[in-house]
Design an enzyme around this catalytic site. Structure first.
Site, short mmCIF file in Angstrom:
data_model
loop_
_atom_site.label_atom_id
_atom_site.label_comp_id
_atom_site.label_asym_id
_atom_site.label_seq_id
_atom_site.Cartn_x
_atom_site.Cartn_y
_atom_site.Cartn_z
N GLU A 1 0.81 -1.23 0.00
CA GLU A 1 0.00 0.00 0.00
C GLU A 1 0.84 1.28 0.00
O GLU A 1 0.81 2.06 0.96
CB GLU A 1 -0.96 -0.02 1.19
N GLU B 1 -6.45 -8.14 -0.66
CA GLU B 1 -6.87 -8.25 0.74
C GLU B 1 -8.37 -7.97 0.86
O GLU B 1 -8.91 -7.13 0.13
CB GLU B 1 -6.17 -7.19 1.62
C1 GLA Z 1 -4.19 -2.83 4.97
C2 GLA Z 1 -2.81 -3.43 5.06
C3 GLA Z 1 -2.74 -4.68 5.88
C4 GLA Z 1 -3.60 -4.59 7.10
C5 GLA Z 1 -5.01 -4.28 6.68
C6 GLA Z 1 -5.99 -4.24 7.83
O1 GLA Z 1 -4.89 -3.17 3.87
O2 GLA Z 1 -2.24 -3.66 3.80
O3 GLA Z 1 -1.39 -4.90 6.23
O4 GLA Z 1 -3.12 -3.61 7.95
O5 GLA Z 1 -5.01 -3.01 6.08
O6 GLA Z 1 -7.29 -3.98 7.37
#
Ligand code: GLA
Ligand code: ZN
Length: 677
Positions: free
Chosen positions: A156, A312
């Site tokens: 991210e 995710e």
């Molecule tokens: C983000 C991060 C993860 C985690 C999630 C929790 O998407 O990439 O490492 O912290 O949030 O929702």
């Protein structure tokens, strides 16, 4: 057409999760239990290595790969695959203490302490060198490992740094763009308030302590995007030294601080992290939440014109909201399959197993602190896993898309800084979303694109509030309509160039005025409590926020008029024939009802393809196809069962039964059918 797989040597839908076995290195029996449970949930992939730097290099130049060696073999021997991450998303403390240049400086000039993650300076030569070294080692060691099917670059990417190294790089960026400081002074209109610079070095990055005006801000945002893209490039070149595996990075939902459209070129595939508030009923009805997420799916599929990865999502709840509600029964399957319906070739979770301590120990995971398969969440995940196996044939396929909607990040930046209209919230996304929702609920496929992308092949292009528009974009829109395209736009369009200088001689700028067949005279921004009405085909529709006063040109057809105020009787919706095509211009912001009506009329007149006519409210349908095989997804975002009219013969991939007549969907139901042409 060929199927477009993430990795053609593993041509299947991925079902997996972020996996951090390094947190359980003292209790390795847990690794074996993970393997058993992964098989049970039909998990075939794990994202390993995200945030592992302090394990891989605990002290400067002391490398340890033993844990990864062991776990990658174990996963492979159990039939799984790995998307291997580079660890740059969080750097180890020794590095921050010894080389403080890696730490960020905030917009007020304060140097940050070590902490958190996503916190490195984008420019630091040392950090770039260390990342390159680390990634090269990973590439050398694992680039040909049979478990590894791709690279997950960092995590991210986000944020910005205002340190002297970054300020200096910003000056170089500006010097390259403008060549001469007086060119910059002109483009930024710096004679205003006596802001003329004598050299690039005199310029400070935007700051609440200094300046934040739009031209400066726009170039700063472009600079941060370019620095991030070059940071990614540095990472990608290193993983490619010993590997030809595809590379992805995980983007975020509605994140517009970086212009992802100017970064995706460094990647082979786009992936993203999806965390909707599915059940915040008072804030949003479920169909709107679903369409809001569909908008993002359609963005990331359109970005590469190939399937994306859902990197995710939570199998149950998140831990970072003020209120963290559980996914209601049925929602996990629906949300997961929704992603696939829009072109995802994976359903992945954050996270496989809850960490025992620290910040995310109560974030949803497939495996809980009571580590058993006898949980609702595990059963939900296993259900999705086995469903994915049944619809696996859709991997690599794509939808047929006839409509593009332009949602442009740079335009969003420019609107956000425009000291005009409603100052703090122009509702650019909301405006785009309103048109999108009308398309989504009819099951019409849409590509969400930025203004630089080609638009030739689409039957219809929707480009609301395109306030900032380059001359090239004006020409592109003009020739699109001239050649037969249908363009739909709104108030506040075609006002400034890419440096936020107003176009002279009338809005919408230049030839756009002829395309839309009008000149805009002034924009009335209403107070939130105000409203007007516009009359269309004998009905009145409320409008809010913006009422633009426009003057149609000869030949333009006025479809609707204002009903109130001093401009009552003046045009509010205009349609214009231009060349072989047509352009529509909404001069005022309706509540959704009128735009829905116009979209429905256009869908009919342009014969936009759908798989089912007259879908009930809250039900949508999307499809993916390749070589005569079409996968049709039908989703119900209502809390009650619905029936969808159908007269086509299809194979229900979950039950294996042939379906001919109407389709029943449970509350939160989702069904996937195969049709062979
Ligand atoms: C983000 C991060 C993860 C985690 C999630 C929790 O998407 O990439 O490492 O912290 O949030 O929702
Ligand atoms: Zn910096």
């Amino acid at each position: 057409m060929k199927k477009k797989y993430f990795n053609k040597d593993f041509p299947t839908l991925l079902h997996g999760a972020d996996y951090n076995p390094e947190q359980w290195v003292d209790t390795k029996e847990i690794w074996d239990e993970d393997m058993r449970l992964m098989k049970l949930a039909s998990v075939n992939e794990a994202s390993v290595g995200i945030f592992s730097w302090s394990v891989l290099e605990p002290r400067e130049n002391e490398y340890h790969f033993e844990i990864f060696d062991e776990i990658l073999d174990k996963i492979y021997n159990n039939g799984g695959r790995v998307i291997l991450a580079t660890p740059s998303g969080a750097r180890p403390v020794w590095m921050a203490k010894k080389y403080p240049e890696v730490l960020r400086t905030n917009e007020r000039g304060e140097k940050m302490l070590y902490g958190g993650r996503h916190n490195h300076c984008l420019t630091s030569p040392y950090y770039r060198k260390k990342v390159r070294e680390m990634n090269t080692r990973l590439s050398e060691r694992y680039g040909k490992h049979p478990a590894v099917i791709g690279w997950h670059i960092s995590n991210e990417y986000s944020g910005e740094c205002f340190c002297p190294l970054c300020q200096d790089a910003f000056h170089k960026f500006l010097a390259k763009k403008y060549g001469d400081i007086d060119k910059l002074n002109f483009e930024w209109w710096n004679t205003f308030w006596s802001h003329r610079f004598n050299s690039f070095e005199e310029i400070d990055a935007p700051s609440p302590l200094g300046d934040t005006y739009s031209a400066l801000y726009l170039d700063w945002q472009r600079f941060v995007t370019e620095q991030t893209a070059s940071f990614i490039k540095n990472e990608v070149e290193a993983v490619r030294t010993h590997s030809t595996l595809p590379v992805t990075a995980n983007f975020m939902q509605h994140y517009t601080q970086l212009n992802y459209w100017a970064m995706e070129q460094e990647l082979d595939a786009v992936s993203w992290d999806s965390y909707p508030d599915w059940h915040h009923d008072a804030a949003n009805d479920l169909p709107h939440t679903a369409a809001d997420i569909a908008f993002v799916h359609d963005t990331y599929r359109a970005m590469k014109q190939k399937p994306f990865l859902l990197m995710e999502s939570t199998p149950s709840l998140v831990n970072w909201n003020e209120y963290n509600k559980l996914k209601r029964p049925g929602m996990h399957k629906l949300a997961s399959i929704q992603a696939v319906a829009h072109g995802a070739d994976s359903v992945q979770y954050f996270q496989w197993r809850k960490s025992r301590g620290s910040l995310e120990k109560f974030h949803g995971a497939v495996i809980d602190h009571n580590p058993t398969e006898n949980t609702r969440v595990f059963r939900d995940v296993a259900e999705v896993g086995s469903f994915l196996r049944k619809i696996d044939g859709c991997a690599g396929t794509m939808p047929k898309v006839e409509v593009a909607l332009i949602f442009d990040t740079e335009n969003e930046w420019a609107l956000s800084k425009a000291q005009a209209f409603c100052r703090s919230n122009k509702k650019y996304y909301d405006t785009c979303f309103k048109f999108y929702f009308a398309l989504w609920q009819r099951g019409i496929a849409v590509d969400i694109i930025d203004a630089n992308r080609p638009i030739d092949g689409y039957k219809m292009v929707v480009a609301p509030m395109l306030y900032m528009v380059k001359e090239e974009t004006i020409s592109k829109l003009e020739s699109y309509v001239k050649n037969g395209g249908t363009l739909v736009s709104t108030y506040i369009t075609g006002m400034v160039n890419e440096n936020d200088l107003c176009y002279l001689n009338g809005f919408p700028a230049n030839e756009l005025g002829n395309v839309f067949g009008l000149v805009s005279e002034e924009v009335d921004t209403l107070f939130p409590e105000d409203s007007n009405f516009i009359a269309y085909k004998g009905e009145e529709y409320p409008v809010h926020d913006y009422c633009e006063r426009i003057h149609p040109k000869d030949g333009a057809e006025v479809l609707a008029y204002y009903a109130k105020d001093f401009y009552a009787g003046e045009p509010a919706l205009v349609k214009n024939k231009y060349g072989k095509g047509e352009a529509y211009y909404f001069a005022a912001r309706d509540d959704g009802e009128l735009s829905d009506k116009i979209i429905s009329e256009l869908a009919e007149s342009l014969s936009l393809s759908v798989d089912f006519e007259n879908l009930p409210y809250g039900v949508t349908s999307h499809s993916r196809e390749c070589d005569g095989e079409k996968y049709i997804f039908v989703e119900n975002y209502n809390v009650f069962p619905v029936t969808v009219k159908n007269n086509r013969e299809m194979l229900d991939l979950e039950t294996g039964a042939t379906v001919k007549g109407d389709i029943e969907l449970d509350k939160y139901g989702v069904r996937v059918f195969l049709v062979k042409k």
